[in-house]
Design a protein around this motif. Sequence first.
Motif, PDB file in Angstrom:
ATOM      1  N   MET A  65      -7.125  -4.533  17.398  1.00  0.00           N
ATOM      2  CA  MET A  65      -5.878  -4.939  15.600  1.00  0.00           C
ATOM      3  C   MET A  65      -7.171  -5.436  14.994  1.00  0.00           C
ATOM      4  N   ARG A  66      -8.627  -5.337  14.547  1.00  0.00           N
ATOM      5  CA  ARG A  66      -7.916  -5.589  13.032  1.00  0.00           C
ATOM      6  C   ARG A  66      -8.855  -4.200  12.780  1.00  0.00           C
ATOM      7  N   GLN A  67      -9.721  -3.746  13.725  1.00  0.00           N
ATOM      8  CA  GLN A  67      -9.872  -2.046  12.680  1.00  0.00           C
ATOM      9  C   GLN A  67      -8.988  -1.292  12.306  1.00  0.00           C
ATOM     10  N   ALA A  68      -7.295  -1.132  13.517  1.00  0.00           N
ATOM     11  CA  ALA A  68      -6.354  -0.654  12.832  1.00  0.00           C
ATOM     12  C   ALA A  68      -5.417  -1.457  11.348  1.00  0.00           C
ATOM     13  N   TYR A  69      -6.160  -3.034  11.195  1.00  0.00           N
ATOM     14  CA  TYR A  69      -5.873  -3.396  10.434  1.00  0.00           C
ATOM     15  C   TYR A  69      -6.091  -2.783   8.713  1.00  0.00           C
ATOM     16  N   ARG A  70      -7.659  -2.759   9.303  1.00  0.00           N
ATOM     17  CA  ARG A  70      -8.250  -2.698   8.424  1.00  0.00           C
ATOM     18  C   ARG A  70      -7.674  -0.743   8.016  1.00  0.00           C
ATOM     19  N   ASP A  71      -7.945   0.228   8.984  1.00  0.00           N
ATOM     20  CA  ASP A  71      -7.655   1.943   8.046  1.00  0.00           C
ATOM     21  C   ASP A  71      -6.321   1.378   8.214  1.00  0.00           C
ATOM     22  N   CYS A  72      -5.006   0.921   8.150  1.00  0.00           N
ATOM     23  CA  CYS A  72      -3.516   1.152   7.964  1.00  0.00           C
ATOM     24  C   CYS A  72      -3.633   1.700   6.837  1.00  0.00           C
ATOM     25  N   ARG A  73      -3.362   0.637   5.884  1.00  0.00           N
ATOM     26  CA  ARG A  73      -3.170   1.906   4.161  1.00  0.00           C
ATOM     27  C   ARG A  73      -3.871   3.168   3.922  1.00  0.00           C
ATOM     28  N   ALA A  74      -5.211   3.586   4.430  1.00  0.00           N
ATOM     29  CA  ALA A  74      -5.826   4.544   4.280  1.00  0.00           C
ATOM     30  C   ALA A  74      -4.839   5.642   5.173  1.00  0.00           C
ATOM     31  N   GLU A  75      -4.926   5.173   5.953  1.00  0.00           N
ATOM     32  CA  GLU A  75      -4.354   6.479   7.127  1.00  0.00           C
ATOM     33  C   GLU A  75      -3.087   6.570   7.182  1.00  0.00           C
ATOM     34  N   LEU A  76      -2.328   5.334   6.828  1.00  0.00           N
ATOM     35  CA  LEU A  76      -0.748   5.690   7.020  1.00  0.00           C
ATOM     36  C   LEU A  76       0.038   5.422   5.606  1.00  0.00           C
ATOM     37  N   TYR A  77      -0.556   5.662   4.949  1.00  0.00           N
ATOM     38  CA  TYR A  77      -0.391   5.705   3.217  1.00  0.00           C
ATOM     39  C   TYR A  77       0.823   6.690   2.532  1.00  0.00           C
ATOM     40  N   GLU A  78       0.517   7.672   3.633  1.00  0.00           N
ATOM     41  CA  GLU A  78       1.201   9.146   3.283  1.00  0.00           C
ATOM     42  C   GLU A  78       2.370   9.014   4.042  1.00  0.00           C
ATOM     43  N   GLN A  79       3.010   8.085   5.085  1.00  0.00           N
ATOM     44  CA  GLN A  79       3.185   8.599   6.530  1.00  0.00           C
ATOM     45  C   GLN A  79       4.297   7.811   6.935  1.00  0.00           C
ATOM     46  N   LEU A  80       4.213   6.081   5.513  1.00  0.00           N
ATOM     47  CA  LEU A  80       5.064   5.190   5.269  1.00  0.00           C
ATOM     48  C   LEU A  80       5.936   4.644   3.888  1.00  0.00           C
ATOM     49  N   PRO A  81       6.592   4.457   3.618  1.00  0.00           N
ATOM     50  CA  PRO A  81       6.887   3.672   2.333  1.00  0.00           C
ATOM     51  C   PRO A  81       6.603   2.077   2.595  1.00  0.00           C
ATOM     52  N   PRO A  82       6.468   1.602   1.102  1.00  0.00           N
ATOM     53  CA  PRO A  82       5.574   0.278   0.785  1.00  0.00           C
ATOM     54  C   PRO A  82       6.188  -0.795   1.785  1.00  0.00           C
ATOM     55  N   ARG A  83       7.281  -0.746   1.839  1.00  0.00           N
ATOM     56  CA  ARG A  83       8.208  -1.909   2.666  1.00  0.00           C
ATOM     57  C   ARG A  83       8.165  -1.993   3.706  1.00  0.00           C
ATOM     58  N   ALA A  84       8.060  -0.633   4.386  1.00  0.00           N
ATOM     59  CA  ALA A  84       7.404  -0.535   6.215  1.00  0.00           C
ATOM     60  C   ALA A  84       5.694  -0.669   6.257  1.00  0.00           C
ATOM     61  N   MET A  85       4.233  -0.472   5.354  1.00  0.00           N
ATOM     62  CA  MET A  85       3.443  -1.040   4.856  1.00  0.00           C
ATOM     63  C   MET A  85       3.487  -1.955   4.949  1.00  0.00           C
ATOM     64  N   THR A  86       3.880  -2.710   4.632  1.00  0.00           N
ATOM     65  CA  THR A  86       3.803  -3.987   4.431  1.00  0.00           C
ATOM     66  C   THR A  86       4.033  -4.955   5.969  1.00  0.00           C
ATOM     67  N   GLU A  87       5.668  -3.903   6.470  1.00  0.00           N
ATOM     68  CA  GLU A  87       6.015  -4.793   7.989  1.00  0.00           C
ATOM     69  C   GLU A  87       4.825  -4.535   9.263  1.00  0.00           C
ATOM     70  N   VAL A  88       4.352  -3.187   9.481  1.00  0.00           N
ATOM     71  CA  VAL A  88       3.549  -2.757   9.531  1.00  0.00           C
ATOM     72  C   VAL A  88       1.991  -3.970   9.603  1.00  0.00           C
ATOM     73  N   LEU A  89       1.981  -3.559   8.815  1.00  0.00           N
ATOM     74  CA  LEU A  89       0.770  -5.238   8.151  1.00  0.00           C
ATOM     75  C   LEU A  89       1.160  -6.368   8.990  1.00  0.00           C
ATOM     76  N   ALA A  90       2.142  -6.339   8.343  1.00  0.00           N
ATOM     77  CA  ALA A  90       2.439  -8.098   9.186  1.00  0.00           C
ATOM     78  C   ALA A  90       2.550  -8.796  10.763  1.00  0.00           C
ATOM     79  N   ASN A  91       2.997  -6.877  11.407  1.00  0.00           N
ATOM     80  CA  ASN A  91       3.076  -6.826  12.334  1.00  0.00           C
ATOM     81  C   ASN A  91       1.272  -6.771  13.378  1.00  0.00           C
ATOM     82  N   LEU A  92       0.347  -6.306  12.400  1.00  0.00           N
ATOM     83  CA  LEU A  92      -0.839  -6.135  13.178  1.00  0.00           C
ATOM     84  C   LEU A  92      -1.648  -7.814  13.004  1.00  0.00           C
TER      85      LEU A  92
END
Length: 122
Positions: A65-92
């Motif tokens: 989970m810690r690794q996913a949090y570190r990698d989330c922005r870089a790896e999902l940047y192009e696939q998620l809109p900004p609001r979704a990224m915020t939600e995903v990071l909060a869930n992580l």
Amino acid sequence: MPQTAPPGWPATVPPPDSPGWQRAAVEWLLDQCPADYRGYAGWRRHPIALAWVATRHVDAQLQAMRQAYRDCRAELYEQLPPRAMTEVLANLEAEGLRLRAAARSAAMIHEALEGKRYAPRL
């Protein structure tokens, strides 16, 4: 003198030496592991082995989970809109906090199965 559970002890598990505490501890530990673990009778017969493997399983989940949090922005940047990224990071983050608490609780159960007891603070 009744046994005391320390802060962070799972709410559904009675304190060590209470009637049925080991059975409740086994159920709680199995809840922290993959569902397939319930199919292995040895975990119920040997709670200390279950606690040992459960602590490792929860620790591995926390690391992932810690690794996913570190990698989330870089790896999902192009696939998620900004609001979704915020939600995903909060869930992580929320899942990381839950796993950190579960790791502490699993370690305490393992220690209790090894014979450690907790005294209330004055």
